[in-house]
Design a protein around this motif. Sequence first.
Motif, PDB file in Angstrom:
ATOM      1  N   PRO A 121     -76.171  26.797  -3.945  1.00  0.00           N
ATOM      2  CA  PRO A 121     -75.463  26.753  -3.791  1.00  0.00           C
ATOM      3  C   PRO A 121     -74.379  25.819  -5.396  1.00  0.00           C
ATOM      4  CG  PRO A 121     -77.028  25.035  -2.543  1.00  0.00           C
ATOM      5  CD  PRO A 121     -78.022  26.414  -3.423  1.00  0.00           C
ATOM      6  N   PHE A 122     -75.050  26.763  -6.261  1.00  0.00           N
ATOM      7  CA  PHE A 122     -74.920  26.538  -7.604  1.00  0.00           C
ATOM      8  C   PHE A 122     -73.776  27.694  -7.878  1.00  0.00           C
ATOM      9  CE2 PHE A 122     -78.086  23.636  -7.554  1.00  0.00           C
ATOM     10  CZ  PHE A 122     -77.038  22.153  -8.371  1.00  0.00           C
ATOM     11  N   LEU A 123     -74.268  28.925  -6.497  1.00  0.00           N
ATOM     12  CA  LEU A 123     -73.567  29.668  -7.245  1.00  0.00           C
ATOM     13  C   LEU A 123     -71.532  30.109  -5.880  1.00  0.00           C
ATOM     14  CD1 LEU A 123     -76.162  32.201  -7.007  1.00  0.00           C
ATOM     15  CD2 LEU A 123     -75.395  31.146  -9.034  1.00  0.00           C
ATOM     16  N   THR A 124     -70.517  30.861  -7.048  1.00  0.00           N
ATOM     17  CA  THR A 124     -69.498  30.838  -6.338  1.00  0.00           C
ATOM     18  C   THR A 124     -70.131  31.820  -5.089  1.00  0.00           C
ATOM     19  OG1 THR A 124     -69.044  33.497  -7.276  1.00  0.00           O
ATOM     20  CG2 THR A 124     -67.975  31.049  -8.351  1.00  0.00           C
ATOM     21  N   ARG A 125     -69.031  32.512  -4.029  1.00  0.00           N
ATOM     22  CA  ARG A 125     -69.315  33.351  -3.430  1.00  0.00           C
ATOM     23  C   ARG A 125     -69.159  34.309  -3.271  1.00  0.00           C
ATOM     24  NH1 ARG A 125     -66.304  36.350  -0.467  1.00  0.00           N
ATOM     25  NH2 ARG A 125     -64.103  35.851  -2.217  1.00  0.00           N
ATOM     26  N   VAL A 126     -68.734  34.278  -4.466  1.00  0.00           N
ATOM     27  CA  VAL A 126     -68.782  36.493  -5.040  1.00  0.00           C
ATOM     28  C   VAL A 126     -70.182  36.115  -5.587  1.00  0.00           C
ATOM     29  CG1 VAL A 126     -68.696  37.941  -6.678  1.00  0.00           C
ATOM     30  CG2 VAL A 126     -66.277  36.848  -5.406  1.00  0.00           C
ATOM     31  N   GLU A 127     -70.741  34.914  -6.113  1.00  0.00           N
ATOM     32  CA  GLU A 127     -72.332  34.913  -7.028  1.00  0.00           C
ATOM     33  C   GLU A 127     -72.638  34.993  -5.973  1.00  0.00           C
ATOM     34  OE1 GLU A 127     -71.025  33.470 -11.553  1.00  0.00           O
ATOM     35  OE2 GLU A 127     -71.241  31.810  -9.602  1.00  0.00           O
ATOM     36  N   ARG A 128     -72.918  34.591  -4.766  1.00  0.00           N
ATOM     37  CA  ARG A 128     -73.544  34.467  -4.446  1.00  0.00           C
ATOM     38  C   ARG A 128     -73.775  36.130  -3.005  1.00  0.00           C
ATOM     39  NH1 ARG A 128     -74.712  29.030  -1.617  1.00  0.00           N
ATOM     40  NH2 ARG A 128     -74.685  30.117   0.456  1.00  0.00           N
ATOM     41  N   ALA A 129     -72.514  36.729  -3.292  1.00  0.00           N
ATOM     42  CA  ALA A 129     -72.583  37.792  -1.629  1.00  0.00           C
ATOM     43  C   ALA A 129     -73.526  39.315  -3.378  1.00  0.00           C
ATOM     44  CB  ALA A 129     -71.292  38.134  -1.996  1.00  0.00           C
ATOM     45  N   VAL A 130     -73.197  38.479  -4.549  1.00  0.00           N
ATOM     46  CA  VAL A 130     -73.448  40.063  -5.323  1.00  0.00           C
ATOM     47  C   VAL A 130     -75.233  39.488  -5.541  1.00  0.00           C
ATOM     48  CG1 VAL A 130     -73.612  40.497  -8.040  1.00  0.00           C
ATOM     49  CG2 VAL A 130     -71.938  40.029  -6.884  1.00  0.00           C
ATOM     50  N   ALA A 131     -76.139  38.383  -5.072  1.00  0.00           N
ATOM     51  CA  ALA A 131     -76.602  37.873  -5.895  1.00  0.00           C
ATOM     52  C   ALA A 131     -77.470  38.348  -5.073  1.00  0.00           C
ATOM     53  CB  ALA A 131     -77.281  36.453  -6.355  1.00  0.00           C
ATOM     54  N   LEU A 132     -77.665  37.944  -3.625  1.00  0.00           N
ATOM     55  CA  LEU A 132     -78.234  38.225  -2.125  1.00  0.00           C
ATOM     56  C   LEU A 132     -78.160  40.344  -2.112  1.00  0.00           C
ATOM     57  CD1 LEU A 132     -76.989  35.716   0.554  1.00  0.00           C
ATOM     58  CD2 LEU A 132     -78.878  35.901  -0.853  1.00  0.00           C
ATOM     59  N   THR A 133     -77.139  40.727  -1.893  1.00  0.00           N
ATOM     60  CA  THR A 133     -77.482  42.099  -2.702  1.00  0.00           C
ATOM     61  C   THR A 133     -78.108  42.673  -3.500  1.00  0.00           C
ATOM     62  OG1 THR A 133     -74.745  41.540  -1.414  1.00  0.00           O
ATOM     63  CG2 THR A 133     -75.625  44.667  -2.438  1.00  0.00           C
ATOM     64  N   ALA A 134     -78.400  42.279  -4.615  1.00  0.00           N
ATOM     65  CA  ALA A 134     -79.237  42.327  -5.619  1.00  0.00           C
ATOM     66  C   ALA A 134     -80.524  42.523  -4.647  1.00  0.00           C
ATOM     67  CB  ALA A 134     -79.329  41.662  -6.672  1.00  0.00           C
ATOM     68  N   VAL A 135     -80.726  41.275  -4.926  1.00  0.00           N
ATOM     69  CA  VAL A 135     -82.134  40.673  -4.255  1.00  0.00           C
ATOM     70  C   VAL A 135     -82.577  41.702  -2.957  1.00  0.00           C
ATOM     71  CG1 VAL A 135     -83.829  39.305  -3.039  1.00  0.00           C
ATOM     72  CG2 VAL A 135     -82.234  38.315  -4.772  1.00  0.00           C
ATOM     73  N   ALA A 136     -82.085  41.879  -2.006  1.00  0.00           N
ATOM     74  CA  ALA A 136     -81.759  42.736  -0.791  1.00  0.00           C
ATOM     75  C   ALA A 136     -82.646  43.746  -1.063  1.00  0.00           C
ATOM     76  CB  ALA A 136     -80.831  42.738   0.127  1.00  0.00           C
ATOM     77  N   GLY A 137     -81.385  44.720  -2.063  1.00  0.00           N
ATOM     78  CA  GLY A 137     -81.503  45.651  -2.359  1.00  0.00           C
ATOM     79  C   GLY A 137     -83.237  45.706  -3.606  1.00  0.00           C
ATOM     80  N   GLY A 138     -83.989  44.990  -4.212  1.00  0.00           N
ATOM     81  CA  GLY A 138     -84.452  45.600  -4.763  1.00  0.00           C
ATOM     82  C   GLY A 138     -86.041  44.689  -4.113  1.00  0.00           C
ATOM     83  N   LEU A 139     -85.676  44.301  -2.894  1.00  0.00           N
ATOM     84  CA  LEU A 139     -87.290  44.536  -2.337  1.00  0.00           C
ATOM     85  C   LEU A 139     -87.781  45.337  -1.592  1.00  0.00           C
ATOM     86  CD1 LEU A 139     -86.322  41.331  -0.325  1.00  0.00           C
ATOM     87  CD2 LEU A 139     -88.570  40.908  -1.279  1.00  0.00           C
ATOM     88  N   VAL A 140     -88.993  45.493  -1.628  1.00  0.00           N
ATOM     89  CA  VAL A 140     -89.332  46.873  -0.902  1.00  0.00           C
ATOM     90  C   VAL A 140     -89.332  46.774   0.855  1.00  0.00           C
ATOM     91  CG1 VAL A 140     -91.026  47.310  -2.427  1.00  0.00           C
ATOM     92  CG2 VAL A 140     -91.491  45.774  -0.663  1.00  0.00           C
ATOM     93  N   ASP A 141     -89.359  47.830   1.877  1.00  0.00           N
ATOM     94  CA  ASP A 141     -89.306  47.129   3.018  1.00  0.00           C
ATOM     95  C   ASP A 141     -90.238  46.248   3.960  1.00  0.00           C
ATOM     96  OD1 ASP A 141     -86.574  48.955   3.515  1.00  0.00           O
ATOM     97  OD2 ASP A 141     -88.130  50.861   4.084  1.00  0.00           O
ATOM     98  N   LEU A 192     -71.660  23.509  -3.913  1.00  0.00           N
ATOM     99  CA  LEU A 192     -71.683  24.135  -3.101  1.00  0.00           C
ATOM    100  C   LEU A 192     -72.206  24.645  -1.928  1.00  0.00           C
ATOM    101  CD1 LEU A 192     -68.338  25.720  -5.303  1.00  0.00           C
ATOM    102  CD2 LEU A 192     -68.124  24.021  -4.220  1.00  0.00           C
ATOM    103  N   PRO A 193     -72.836  23.778  -1.004  1.00  0.00           N
ATOM    104  CA  PRO A 193     -73.295  23.900  -0.315  1.00  0.00           C
ATOM    105  C   PRO A 193     -73.349  24.697   1.030  1.00  0.00           C
ATOM    106  CG  PRO A 193     -73.030  21.501   0.190  1.00  0.00           C
ATOM    107  CD  PRO A 193     -71.901  22.052  -1.286  1.00  0.00           C
ATOM    108  N   ARG A 194     -73.286  25.555   1.945  1.00  0.00           N
ATOM    109  CA  ARG A 194     -73.364  26.079   3.166  1.00  0.00           C
ATOM    110  C   ARG A 194     -73.539  25.899   4.648  1.00  0.00           C
ATOM    111  NH1 ARG A 194     -71.007  28.294  -2.056  1.00  0.00           N
ATOM    112  NH2 ARG A 194     -69.567  30.084  -2.241  1.00  0.00           N
ATOM    113  N   THR A 195     -72.302  25.971   6.165  1.00  0.00           N
ATOM    114  CA  THR A 195     -73.034  25.684   6.827  1.00  0.00           C
ATOM    115  C   THR A 195     -75.223  26.899   6.934  1.00  0.00           C
ATOM    116  OG1 THR A 195     -71.351  27.481   8.303  1.00  0.00           O
ATOM    117  CG2 THR A 195     -71.211  24.806   7.260  1.00  0.00           C
ATOM    118  N   ILE A 196     -75.356  26.126   7.835  1.00  0.00           N
ATOM    119  CA  ILE A 196     -76.571  27.472   7.663  1.00  0.00           C
ATOM    120  C   ILE A 196     -75.869  28.226   8.558  1.00  0.00           C
ATOM    121  CG2 ILE A 196     -78.609  27.766   9.549  1.00  0.00           C
ATOM    122  CD1 ILE A 196     -79.599  24.472   9.524  1.00  0.00           C
ATOM    123  N   ALA A 197     -75.662  28.838   8.937  1.00  0.00           N
ATOM    124  CA  ALA A 197     -74.618  29.595  10.288  1.00  0.00           C
ATOM    125  C   ALA A 197     -73.969  30.693   8.862  1.00  0.00           C
ATOM    126  CB  ALA A 197     -73.321  29.349  11.313  1.00  0.00           C
TER     127      ALA A 197
END
Length: 230
Positions: A121-141, A192-197
């Motif tokens: 919630p402390f990240l902007t929309r763009v920062e959230r997208a970058v962060a989540l994509t980076a996490v997904a990319g760094g995770l093993v299957d 900046l909280p988002r809805t669960i959906a």
Amino acid sequence: MTGTTRAPWSWDGGLAETFDDHVRASIPLYEQAQWLTLELSDEFAVPGSMIYDLGSSTGGLSADLATRHPRCEVVGVDSEPQMTAAATAAHVRANLRFETADVAATHLTDAGFVVAHHLLPFLTRVERAVALTAVAGGLVDGGALLIAEKTLPDTAAAQARAATVLTGYKLARGLSAAQIVAKERALRGVMLPRTIAHLEGELQAAGFTETTTVMTWMNWTMILAVKGTR
């Protein structure tokens, strides 16, 4: 003409010394969320994999993860130097280290389990997208991201209800009305909280294939997001 000045929000400025007491008085089910994080980590923290705690603050959860998984390397990341210094001084483990870095741009590798509590919630929309994509990319299957955060209720009535109940929660735990109002003003436009959906949509867009709500308290939600399968 008179007015008030809103103090900018920061976890710095000496808050490291009182942080743990502060969050326990402010965040419902905080201790239960810590316990559940450790329980869920057992499924994903494969020996030899990395564990990341993004927004590690004073490092208590990072240290607990390192103790629970001695064959994994645990990295706690926080953007506030005071927090990193406090965590490093308080928690010494052979498989644990703390880094001061922009958590939204942290490079992850070979991660089996990633924690990001009360961060997005402390990240902007763009920062959230970058962060989540980076996490997904760094995770093993088969690896997972666990997040806990304040979400946005779907209706104005639900938002008002959640705010009223949360104020009562904080007052019952010793915070004054003045403290509650001051923090709300400081966080306005910053948190900046988002809805669960909306959040689930962001997770899916980042590459997570499964999202499960594992705990809720009014509009405080914990979601487990899994990438692929082992």
